[in-house]
Design a protein around this motif. Structure first.
Motif, PDB file in Angstrom:
ATOM      1  N   ASP A  25       0.812  -1.207   0.000  1.00 58.61           N
ATOM      2  CA  ASP A  25       0.000   0.000   0.000  1.00 58.61           C
ATOM      3  C   ASP A  25       0.847   1.259   0.000  1.00 58.61           C
ATOM      4  OD1 ASP A  25      -2.310  -1.520   0.054  1.00 58.61           O
ATOM      5  OD2 ASP A  25      -2.432  -1.498   2.239  1.00 58.61           O
ATOM      6  N   ASP A  26       2.121   1.148   0.330  1.00 52.95           N
ATOM      7  CA  ASP A  26       3.012   2.302   0.432  1.00 52.95           C
ATOM      8  C   ASP A  26       4.175   2.120  -0.534  1.00 52.95           C
ATOM      9  OD1 ASP A  26       4.779   4.311   1.121  1.00 52.95           O
ATOM     10  OD2 ASP A  26       4.520   4.034   3.269  1.00 52.95           O
ATOM     11  N   PRO A  27       4.212   2.894  -1.610  1.00 55.67           N
ATOM     12  CA  PRO A  27       5.263   2.703  -2.613  1.00 55.67           C
ATOM     13  C   PRO A  27       6.666   2.969  -2.075  1.00 55.67           C
ATOM     14  CG  PRO A  27       3.914   4.613  -3.159  1.00 55.67           C
ATOM     15  CD  PRO A  27       3.270   3.937  -2.002  1.00 55.67           C
ATOM     16  N   VAL A  28       6.815   3.857  -1.092  1.00 58.04           N
ATOM     17  CA  VAL A  28       8.137   4.119  -0.521  1.00 58.04           C
ATOM     18  C   VAL A  28       8.611   2.907   0.269  1.00 58.04           C
ATOM     19  CG1 VAL A  28       9.471   5.583   1.053  1.00 58.04           C
ATOM     20  CG2 VAL A  28       7.817   6.618  -0.499  1.00 58.04           C
ATOM     21  N   LEU A  29       7.720   2.295   1.045  1.00 52.83           N
ATOM     22  CA  LEU A  29       8.094   1.081   1.778  1.00 52.83           C
ATOM     23  C   LEU A  29       8.394  -0.071   0.825  1.00 52.83           C
ATOM     24  CD1 LEU A  29       5.669   1.050   4.841  1.00 52.83           C
ATOM     25  CD2 LEU A  29       8.110   1.603   4.793  1.00 52.83           C
ATOM     26  N   ALA A  30       7.642  -0.172  -0.255  1.00 53.67           N
ATOM     27  CA  ALA A  30       7.903  -1.221  -1.249  1.00 53.67           C
ATOM     28  C   ALA A  30       9.265  -1.008  -1.893  1.00 53.67           C
ATOM     29  CB  ALA A  30       6.797  -1.234  -2.301  1.00 53.67           C
ATOM     30  N   ALA A  31       9.583   0.243  -2.224  1.00 55.72           N
ATOM     31  CA  ALA A  31      10.896   0.545  -2.809  1.00 55.72           C
ATOM     32  C   ALA A  31      12.010   0.258  -1.814  1.00 55.72           C
ATOM     33  CB  ALA A  31      10.947   2.002  -3.260  1.00 55.72           C
ATOM     34  N   ALA A  32      11.813   0.623  -0.553  1.00 50.31           N
ATOM     35  CA  ALA A  32      12.827   0.363   0.474  1.00 50.31           C
ATOM     36  C   ALA A  32      13.053  -1.138   0.640  1.00 50.31           C
ATOM     37  CB  ALA A  32      12.417   1.001   1.800  1.00 50.31           C
ATOM     38  N   ALA A  33      11.988  -1.921   0.597  1.00 45.97           N
ATOM     39  CA  ALA A  33      12.124  -3.375   0.715  1.00 45.97           C
ATOM     40  C   ALA A  33      12.901  -3.954  -0.463  1.00 45.97           C
ATOM     41  CB  ALA A  33      10.739  -4.023   0.817  1.00 45.97           C
ATOM     42  N   ALA A  34      12.622  -3.458  -1.664  1.00 46.72           N
ATOM     43  CA  ALA A  34      13.332  -3.938  -2.853  1.00 46.72           C
ATOM     44  C   ALA A  34      14.803  -3.545  -2.811  1.00 46.72           C
ATOM     45  CB  ALA A  34      12.668  -3.390  -4.115  1.00 46.72           C
ATOM     46  N   VAL A  35      15.083  -2.307  -2.401  1.00 46.77           N
ATOM     47  CA  VAL A  35      16.472  -1.847  -2.301  1.00 46.77           C
ATOM     48  C   VAL A  35      17.208  -2.641  -1.228  1.00 46.77           C
ATOM     49  CG1 VAL A  35      17.950   0.106  -1.649  1.00 46.77           C
ATOM     50  CG2 VAL A  35      16.051   0.445  -3.226  1.00 46.77           C
ATOM     51  N   GLU A  36      16.526  -2.932  -0.129  1.00 49.63           N
ATOM     52  CA  GLU A  36      17.148  -3.715   0.946  1.00 49.63           C
ATOM     53  C   GLU A  36      17.551  -5.105   0.447  1.00 49.63           C
ATOM     54  OE1 GLU A  36      16.310  -4.459   5.651  1.00 49.63           O
ATOM     55  OE2 GLU A  36      14.595  -4.393   4.305  1.00 49.63           O
ATOM     56  N   GLN A  37      16.705  -5.728  -0.362  1.00 43.98           N
ATOM     57  CA  GLN A  37      17.034  -7.044  -0.930  1.00 43.98           C
ATOM     58  C   GLN A  37      18.218  -6.943  -1.885  1.00 43.98           C
ATOM     59  OE1 GLN A  37      15.671 -10.070  -0.139  1.00 43.98           O
ATOM     60  NE2 GLN A  37      17.299 -10.894  -1.402  1.00 43.98           N
ATOM     61  N   CYS A  38      18.223  -5.918  -2.727  1.00 39.23           N
ATOM     62  CA  CYS A  38      19.348  -5.703  -3.650  1.00 39.23           C
ATOM     63  C   CYS A  38      20.635  -5.428  -2.885  1.00 39.23           C
ATOM     64  CB  CYS A  38      19.053  -4.549  -4.597  1.00 39.23           C
ATOM     65  SG  CYS A  38      17.762  -4.901  -5.797  1.00 39.23           S
ATOM     66  N   LEU A  39      20.518  -4.698  -1.790  1.00 36.75           N
ATOM     67  CA  LEU A  39      21.675  -4.406  -0.947  1.00 36.75           C
ATOM     68  C   LEU A  39      22.261  -5.696  -0.372  1.00 36.75           C
ATOM     69  CD1 LEU A  39      23.520  -2.414   0.565  1.00 36.75           C
ATOM     70  CD2 LEU A  39      21.713  -2.170   2.259  1.00 36.75           C
ATOM     71  N   ALA A  40      21.411  -6.571   0.109  1.00 36.84           N
ATOM     72  CA  ALA A  40      21.887  -7.846   0.643  1.00 36.84           C
ATOM     73  C   ALA A  40      22.580  -8.668  -0.440  1.00 36.84           C
ATOM     74  CB  ALA A  40      20.718  -8.627   1.239  1.00 36.84           C
ATOM     75  N   ASN A  41      22.002  -8.683  -1.633  1.00 41.41           N
ATOM     76  CA  ASN A  41      22.609  -9.432  -2.746  1.00 41.41           C
ATOM     77  C   ASN A  41      23.958  -8.843  -3.138  1.00 41.41           C
ATOM     78  OD1 ASN A  41      20.368 -11.079  -2.799  1.00 41.41           O
ATOM     79  ND2 ASN A  41      19.415 -10.015  -4.511  1.00 41.41           N
ATOM     80  N   ALA A  42      24.048  -7.517  -3.209  1.00 39.08           N
ATOM     81  CA  ALA A  42      25.311  -6.869  -3.569  1.00 39.08           C
ATOM     82  C   ALA A  42      26.374  -7.122  -2.503  1.00 39.08           C
ATOM     83  CB  ALA A  42      25.099  -5.372  -3.755  1.00 39.08           C
ATOM     84  N   HIS A  43      25.958  -7.099  -1.254  1.00 41.28           N
ATOM     85  CA  HIS A  43      26.905  -7.354  -0.165  1.00 41.28           C
ATOM     86  C   HIS A  43      27.451  -8.776  -0.247  1.00 41.28           C
ATOM     87  CE1 HIS A  43      28.798  -6.699   3.659  1.00 41.28           C
ATOM     88  NE2 HIS A  43      28.226  -7.763   4.162  1.00 41.28           N
ATOM     89  N   GLU A  44      26.571  -9.744  -0.486  1.00 43.74           N
ATOM     90  CA  GLU A  44      26.995 -11.146  -0.609  1.00 43.74           C
ATOM     91  C   GLU A  44      27.914 -11.354  -1.807  1.00 43.74           C
ATOM     92  OE1 GLU A  44      23.658 -13.764  -0.622  1.00 43.74           O
ATOM     93  OE2 GLU A  44      23.042 -13.183   1.401  1.00 43.74           O
ATOM     94  N   ALA A  45      27.689 -10.580  -2.873  1.00 40.10           N
ATOM     95  CA  ALA A  45      28.496 -10.715  -4.089  1.00 40.10           C
ATOM     96  C   ALA A  45      29.810  -9.942  -3.994  1.00 40.10           C
ATOM     97  CB  ALA A  45      27.704 -10.237  -5.301  1.00 40.10           C
TER      98      ALA A  45
END
Length: 67
Positions: A25-45
């Protein structure tokens, strides 16, 4: 130009057993969740530049004024 993108994190949240997730329901929270997942992937890589950039974007999204 606007693009509509469905990421893995959004698909996971939509398929949750509890029905609609409040994040959707909140596009900013959805974007933050997606960025957080990408951040975890980049950190692991081990992608240091991507990690720094995504940390900055995540900080902006979480510090955005809310109504």
């Amino acid at each position: 130009m606007n693009h509509y993108v469905e990421g893995a994190i959004i698909q996971q949240r939509m398929s949750s057993a509890s029905g609609m997730d409040p994040v959707m329901d909140d596009p900013v929270l959805a974007a933050a969740a997606a960025v957080e997942q990408c951040l975890a992937n980049a950190h692991e890589a081990g992608k240091e530049e991507a990690v720094r950039l995504l940390h900055a974007v995540f900080a902006l999204l979480t510090a955005a004024p809310r109504h």
